[in-house]
Motif scaffolding. Structure first.
Motif, PDB file in Angstrom:
ATOM      1  N   GLY A 116       0.803  -1.209   0.000  1.00  0.00           N
ATOM      2  CA  GLY A 116       0.000   0.000   0.000  1.00  0.00           C
ATOM      3  C   GLY A 116       0.836   1.258   0.000  1.00  0.00           C
ATOM      4  N   ASP A 117       0.112   2.383  -0.002  1.00  0.00           N
ATOM      5  CA  ASP A 117       0.793   3.675   0.045  1.00  0.00           C
ATOM      6  C   ASP A 117       1.194   4.044   1.463  1.00  0.00           C
ATOM      7  N   PHE A 118       0.384   3.595   2.435  1.00  0.00           N
ATOM      8  CA  PHE A 118       0.677   3.817   3.850  1.00  0.00           C
ATOM      9  C   PHE A 118       0.262   2.575   4.627  1.00  0.00           C
ATOM     10  N   ALA A 119       0.855   2.416   5.808  1.00  0.00           N
ATOM     11  CA  ALA A 119       0.488   1.307   6.689  1.00  0.00           C
ATOM     12  C   ALA A 119       0.556   1.795   8.127  1.00  0.00           C
ATOM     13  N   SER A 120      -0.271   1.194   8.989  1.00  0.00           N
ATOM     14  CA  SER A 120      -0.290   1.578  10.398  1.00  0.00           C
ATOM     15  C   SER A 120      -0.205   0.348  11.298  1.00  0.00           C
ATOM     16  N   ASN A 121       0.417   0.550  12.441  1.00  0.00           N
ATOM     17  CA  ASN A 121       0.560  -0.515  13.438  1.00  0.00           C
ATOM     18  C   ASN A 121      -0.411  -0.348  14.610  1.00  0.00           C
ATOM     19  N   LEU A 122      -1.405   0.547  14.474  1.00  0.00           N
ATOM     20  CA  LEU A 122      -2.278   0.854  15.606  1.00  0.00           C
ATOM     21  C   LEU A 122      -2.907  -0.397  16.219  1.00  0.00           C
ATOM     22  N   ALA A 123      -3.468  -1.257  15.369  1.00  0.00           N
ATOM     23  CA  ALA A 123      -4.149  -2.446  15.891  1.00  0.00           C
ATOM     24  C   ALA A 123      -3.188  -3.364  16.635  1.00  0.00           C
ATOM     25  N   MET A 124      -1.910  -3.332  16.280  1.00  0.00           N
ATOM     26  CA  MET A 124      -0.906  -4.184  16.930  1.00  0.00           C
ATOM     27  C   MET A 124      -0.613  -3.736  18.363  1.00  0.00           C
ATOM     28  N   LEU A 125      -0.987  -2.501  18.696  1.00  0.00           N
ATOM     29  CA  LEU A 125      -0.639  -1.934  19.996  1.00  0.00           C
ATOM     30  C   LEU A 125      -1.807  -1.953  20.988  1.00  0.00           C
ATOM     31  N   LEU A 126      -2.992  -2.426  20.553  1.00  0.00           N
ATOM     32  CA  LEU A 126      -4.183  -2.349  21.397  1.00  0.00           C
ATOM     33  C   LEU A 126      -4.669  -3.663  22.022  1.00  0.00           C
ATOM     34  N   PRO A 127      -4.109  -4.819  21.704  1.00  0.00           N
ATOM     35  CA  PRO A 127      -4.669  -6.079  22.238  1.00  0.00           C
ATOM     36  C   PRO A 127      -4.801  -6.124  23.755  1.00  0.00           C
ATOM     37  N   LYS A 128      -3.820  -5.580  24.473  1.00  0.00           N
ATOM     38  CA  LYS A 128      -3.870  -5.653  25.930  1.00  0.00           C
ATOM     39  C   LYS A 128      -5.065  -4.879  26.477  1.00  0.00           C
ATOM     40  N   GLN A 129      -5.323  -3.677  25.906  1.00  0.00           N
ATOM     41  CA  GLN A 129      -6.459  -2.870  26.357  1.00  0.00           C
ATOM     42  C   GLN A 129      -7.790  -3.449  25.872  1.00  0.00           C
ATOM     43  N   ALA A 130      -7.802  -3.879  24.604  1.00  0.00           N
ATOM     44  CA  ALA A 130      -9.067  -4.324  24.004  1.00  0.00           C
ATOM     45  C   ALA A 130      -9.382  -5.783  24.306  1.00  0.00           C
ATOM     46  N   ARG A 131      -8.364  -6.535  24.711  1.00  0.00           N
ATOM     47  CA  ARG A 131      -8.520  -7.958  25.023  1.00  0.00           C
ATOM     48  C   ARG A 131      -9.085  -8.734  23.827  1.00  0.00           C
ATOM     49  N   MET A 132      -8.480  -8.477  22.693  1.00  0.00           N
ATOM     50  CA  MET A 132      -8.808  -9.253  21.496  1.00  0.00           C
ATOM     51  C   MET A 132      -7.599  -9.211  20.573  1.00  0.00           C
ATOM     52  N   SER A 133      -7.613 -10.044  19.529  1.00  0.00           N
ATOM     53  CA  SER A 133      -6.448 -10.167  18.651  1.00  0.00           C
ATOM     54  C   SER A 133      -6.246  -8.906  17.817  1.00  0.00           C
ATOM     55  N   PRO A 134      -4.991  -8.626  17.423  1.00  0.00           N
ATOM     56  CA  PRO A 134      -4.726  -7.463  16.574  1.00  0.00           C
ATOM     57  C   PRO A 134      -5.532  -7.484  15.273  1.00  0.00           C
ATOM     58  N   ARG A 135      -5.647  -8.644  14.628  1.00  0.00           N
ATOM     59  CA  ARG A 135      -6.395  -8.709  13.363  1.00  0.00           C
ATOM     60  C   ARG A 135      -7.858  -8.330  13.584  1.00  0.00           C
ATOM     61  N   LYS A 136      -8.452  -8.798  14.674  1.00  0.00           N
ATOM     62  CA  LYS A 136      -9.840  -8.465  14.966  1.00  0.00           C
ATOM     63  C   LYS A 136      -9.996  -6.975  15.205  1.00  0.00           C
ATOM     64  N   ILE A 137      -9.058  -6.395  15.939  1.00  0.00           N
ATOM     65  CA  ILE A 137      -9.087  -4.944  16.190  1.00  0.00           C
ATOM     66  C   ILE A 137      -8.969  -4.184  14.866  1.00  0.00           C
ATOM     67  N   ALA A 138      -8.044  -4.634  13.993  1.00  0.00           N
ATOM     68  CA  ALA A 138      -7.850  -3.973  12.700  1.00  0.00           C
ATOM     69  C   ALA A 138      -9.132  -4.015  11.874  1.00  0.00           C
ATOM     70  N   GLU A 139      -9.810  -5.155  11.872  1.00  0.00           N
ATOM     71  CA  GLU A 139     -11.064  -5.281  11.119  1.00  0.00           C
ATOM     72  C   GLU A 139     -12.132  -4.328  11.655  1.00  0.00           C
ATOM     73  N   ILE A 140     -12.203  -4.187  12.978  1.00  0.00           N
ATOM     74  CA  ILE A 140     -13.177  -3.276  13.585  1.00  0.00           C
ATOM     75  C   ILE A 140     -12.844  -1.828  13.221  1.00  0.00           C
ATOM     76  N   LEU A 141     -11.571  -1.478  13.278  1.00  0.00           N
ATOM     77  CA  LEU A 141     -11.163  -0.113  12.927  1.00  0.00           C
ATOM     78  C   LEU A 141     -11.525   0.212  11.477  1.00  0.00           C
TER      79      LEU A 141
END
Length: 561
Positions: A48-73
C-alpha cells in the motif's frame, strides 16, 4: 510547510483515531487510550501507500487479537478520506491503505511554487546543532580521509539546515600539544638543513616535501636571522609562520571543495583562557578525578569505559584528552542542543570516553553524537593508487579535485554511508557515461533544461500551475515520477534524523532514473497543449527536486552537458 505525504499521513491518523472513537461508541471496542502509533510509507509498494501498526498496539487494552481490532477499525473508518481506494488487514494485524495514484499530483504545483524552498521541513524546530568535521592537524596537506569527512560534514550540515535546525559548521584547529612540538622541531631541522647546517628530522616529526617548501619560503622572506637566535624564539617564530601558512592552505583547499566554516576554533585558546584547567576542576568538584603516581586521572571506568584516563601528567601538563573535554564542555556552554563530530574510525575508543566525560560534567551524553568514518581507497585501472605521482606521498584533496572535478569528488564521497569502506574509482568518476552516478543525475537535470529551451524557441513558457489539468497525467511513468518527488521533504527529514546524506544521493539517482524512463517513452512537448502543459509541470517539479537534492550534497545542477 507540510508536504502532501505528511498531509495524507495526518489525514489517515485522524481517520484511525475517529474509527477507534466510533468503535468504542458502538460498543465494538472497550474504552481505549490510543498509544503512540505510526502511519508510515511501507518499504514494499505492494503493502500500500501507507500502513499503520495501531491495531498491533491495542490487544492488551481491548482484550482481542490485533487482526480483529484492525477489522473493527476499518469497519468504522470514515468514508470521507480523500483519495482512499481500499484498505486491507495484513499479517498479524497491520492496516494497509491503498490510494488513488493521482493523490501525489498535488506535490507538483507545490514544488514548482516553492522552488529552492521545496523540501524544507521543521523537524529541527530551530534548535541549535554544531557539526564539527575535518579538524585535521595543521601540520600538512589534506588527504582522502579529510576529503571524505569534508563532504560528509558539509552535506550533513546542509541537510540539517533544510530540516529546520540552526546549524554551525566548526573546524577545531589542533594548534597545541605534542604534534605542534614535533612540528616545531621538524621546521627547525629543515631550517638548519636548508642553510647548510647538519640536523636530523625527529623520528616523530613530519617528513613531507610540503614542510621543506614552507621553510624555504620562510628563508626567502626572512633570511637566516634565526640561525643564531635563542632556541625558543626560533621555534616559536617558525611555528607561527608555518601554522599561518598551513591553516591558510587548509581554508583555501576546503573552500575550493565547496566547504565554508562558521567557526575556526583554536585548541591553544583553551589553554591560554584557562578552560582546560576549568574543566579539570569541574570534574574534580564532582568527584570524578583522583591522583595516582603524581598524575590526575579521570574515573572513566565509572561510565562504562574499560579503564581510567590520565588528564594531567605528573609534570603538570594536561593531556590531549583534557583539552578535548574542555572543548566539548565549551560546545555545550555555547548552547548547542546537539553536538555532532565526524571522526576517523580509528577514534572509536575515544567515543565512550568523551561521552562519559560529558556525563560526568552533567551534560546529556546522548546530545553528543559521533559519526565514525571508514577508510577510502583510490582505484585507477583496477589497481589501488597508493602514492601521488606529483609528490610521491599520499594523494591530496587538491589533486583529487584536479583529477575528477569537484562534483564527482563530492558525490562519490557521499554515496556510501560513513560506516562503509569506500572504494573510489577514479576512472568511473572521470567518465561521462550513465555508469557514472553523478553524471547520470546531472544529465537528468540538463535534459529537463533542454526541454525548456525547446519550449522557449517555440515562444512558449511553463504555464501557471492553476491553469494545468493534472488529471491528464495517467501514465505509469508519470505517476511513478510524481509519487517519488512527493517523497522529497520526507527524505530530507529522514536523512537529517539518521545523519545520512547517502540517502539523498540514492534518492536523486532514483529520481534521475525515473525521469530518464519517462523521457524515453513519452514526449513532453506535443500537439496536445493540455497534456504538454501537465507534463511540463511534472518535469519542472522534477528539475526542482534534482537541483535541490544535488545542492544538499554540494554538487552542481548543470543546464547543459
Amino acid at each position: 510547510m507540510i508536504g502532501v505525504v505528511d498531509k495524507m499521513r495526518n489525514s489517515l491518523r485522524q481517520a484511525l483515531a475517529g474509527a477507534a472513537a466510533a468503535a468504542v461508541e458502538a460498543g465494538q471496542l472497550p474504552p481505549v487510550e490510543l498509544p503512540e502509533y505510526v502511519v508510515e510509507v511501507p518499504r514494499e509498494r505492494d503493502h500500500g501507500d501507507f500502513a499503520s501498526n495501531l491495531a498491533m498496539l491495542l490487544p492488551k487494552q481491548a482484550r482481542m487479537s490485533p487482526r480483529k481490532i484492525a477489522e473493527i477499525l476499518l469497519e468504522n473508518l470514515p468514508r470521507s478520506v480523500q483519495w482512499l481506494e481500499r484498505t486491507e488487514v495484513a499479517g498479524p494485524g497491520f492496516i494497509n491503505f491503498h490510494l488513488d495514484p493521482r493523490w501525489v499530483l498535488e506535490a507538483l504545483p507545490e514544488a514548482v511554487a516553492r522552488q529552492s524552498a521545496y523540501g524544507r521541513v521543521e523537524a529541527g524546530k530551530g534548535r541549535k546543532v554544531q557539526v564539527e568535521f575535518v579538524s585535521a592537524n595543521p601540520t600538512g596537506l589534506l588527504h582522502m580521509g579529510n576529503a571524505r569527512g569534508a563532504a560528509l560534514g558539509d552535506s550533513i550540515a546542509s541537510i540539517l539546515d533544510t530540516a529546520g535546525w540552526q546549524v554551525t559548521r566548526e573546524y577545531y584547529i589542533n594548534d597545541a600539544g605534542n604534534q605542534i612540538e614535533n612540528f616545531a622541531l621538524t621546521l627547525e631541522a629543515r631550517f638548519f638543513q636548508l642553510l647548510g647546517r647538519e640536523a636530523e628530522v625527529p623520528e616523530s616529526g613530519y617528513h613531507g616535501q610540503d614542510i621543506i617548501d614552507t621553510v624555504r619560503r620562510f628563508i626567502e622572506e626572512h633570511g637566516d636571522g634565526l640561525l643564531d637566535a635563542d632556541c625558543a624564539k626560533r621555534l616559536d617564530t617558525l611555528v607561527e609562520y608555518a601554522l599561518k601558512e598551513k591553516i591558510s592552505a587548509i581554508k583555501k583547499g576546503l573552500a575550493d571543495f565547496g566547504v565554508h566554516y562558521d567557526v575556526w576554533f583554536s585548541e591553544q585558546s583553551l589553554h591560554s583562557s584557562g578552560k582546560v584547567e576549568e574543566a579539570v576542576n569541574r570534574l574534580r568538584e564532582r568527584g570524578h578525578i583522583y591522583e595516582k603516581d603524581g598524575a590526575l586521572w579521570f574515573k572513566a571506568s565509572a561510565f562504562g569505559v574499560e579503564k581510567d584516563e590520565v588528564l594531567v601528567r605528573k609534570n603538570g601538563i594536561p593531556t590531549y584528552f583534557a583539552a578535548d573535554i574542555a572543548y566539548h564542555m565549551n560546545k555545550f556552554e555555547r548552547g548547542f542542543d546537539w553536538v555532532i563530530n565526524i571522526w576517523g574510525a580509528d577514534h572509536h575508543g575515544h567515543v565512550p570516553r568523551m561521552k562519559g566525560a560529558m556525563e560526568a560534567l552533567g551534560y546529556n551524553p546522548e546530545a553528543l553524537h559521533v559519526i565514525l568514518m571508514q577508510l577510502v581507497r583510490l582505484f585507477s585501472g583496477g589497481e589501488i593508487v597508493r602514492m601521488s605521482k606529483r609528490t610521491g606521498q599520499f594523494v591530496t584533496l587538491e589533486e583529487l579535485v584536479d583529477e575528477v572535478g569537484l562534483d564527482a569528488a563530492r558525490y562519490f564521497f557521499i554515496m556510501r554511508s560513513a560506516d562503509s569502506h569506500l572504494d573510489f574509482d577514479l576512472d568511473l568518476a572521470r567518465s561521462q557515461s550513465n555508469d557514472n552516478p553523478v553524471y547520470y543525475v546531472q544529465y537528468a537535470h540538463a535534459r529537463i533544461c533542454s526541454i525548456f529551451r525547446q519550449l522557449a524557441e517555440q515562444g512558449r513558457s511553463i504555464p501557471p500551475a492553476d491553469g494545468v489539468d493534472l488529471k491528464l497525467l495517467q501514465e505509469e511513468a508519470e505517476l511513478a515520477l510524481a509519487r517519488r518527488l512527493a517523497d522529497y521533504p520526507e527524505e530530507v527529514a529522514m536523512a537529517a534524523r539518521q545523519l545520512a546524506p547517502h540517502r539523498i544521493a540514492r534518492y536523486v539517482h532514483e529520481m534521475a532514473g525515473l525521469l530518464h524512463s519517462f523521457y524515453n517513452v513519452h514526449r513532453v512537448i506535443t500537439d496536445d497543449v493540455d497534456l504538454s502543459n501537465a507534463r511540463l509541470l511534472l518535469v519542472e517539479a522534477t528539475r526542482v527536486v534534482l537541483k535541490n537534492g544535488l545542492g544538499l550534497l554540494g554538487v552542481s545542477a548543470p543546464e547543459k552537458m
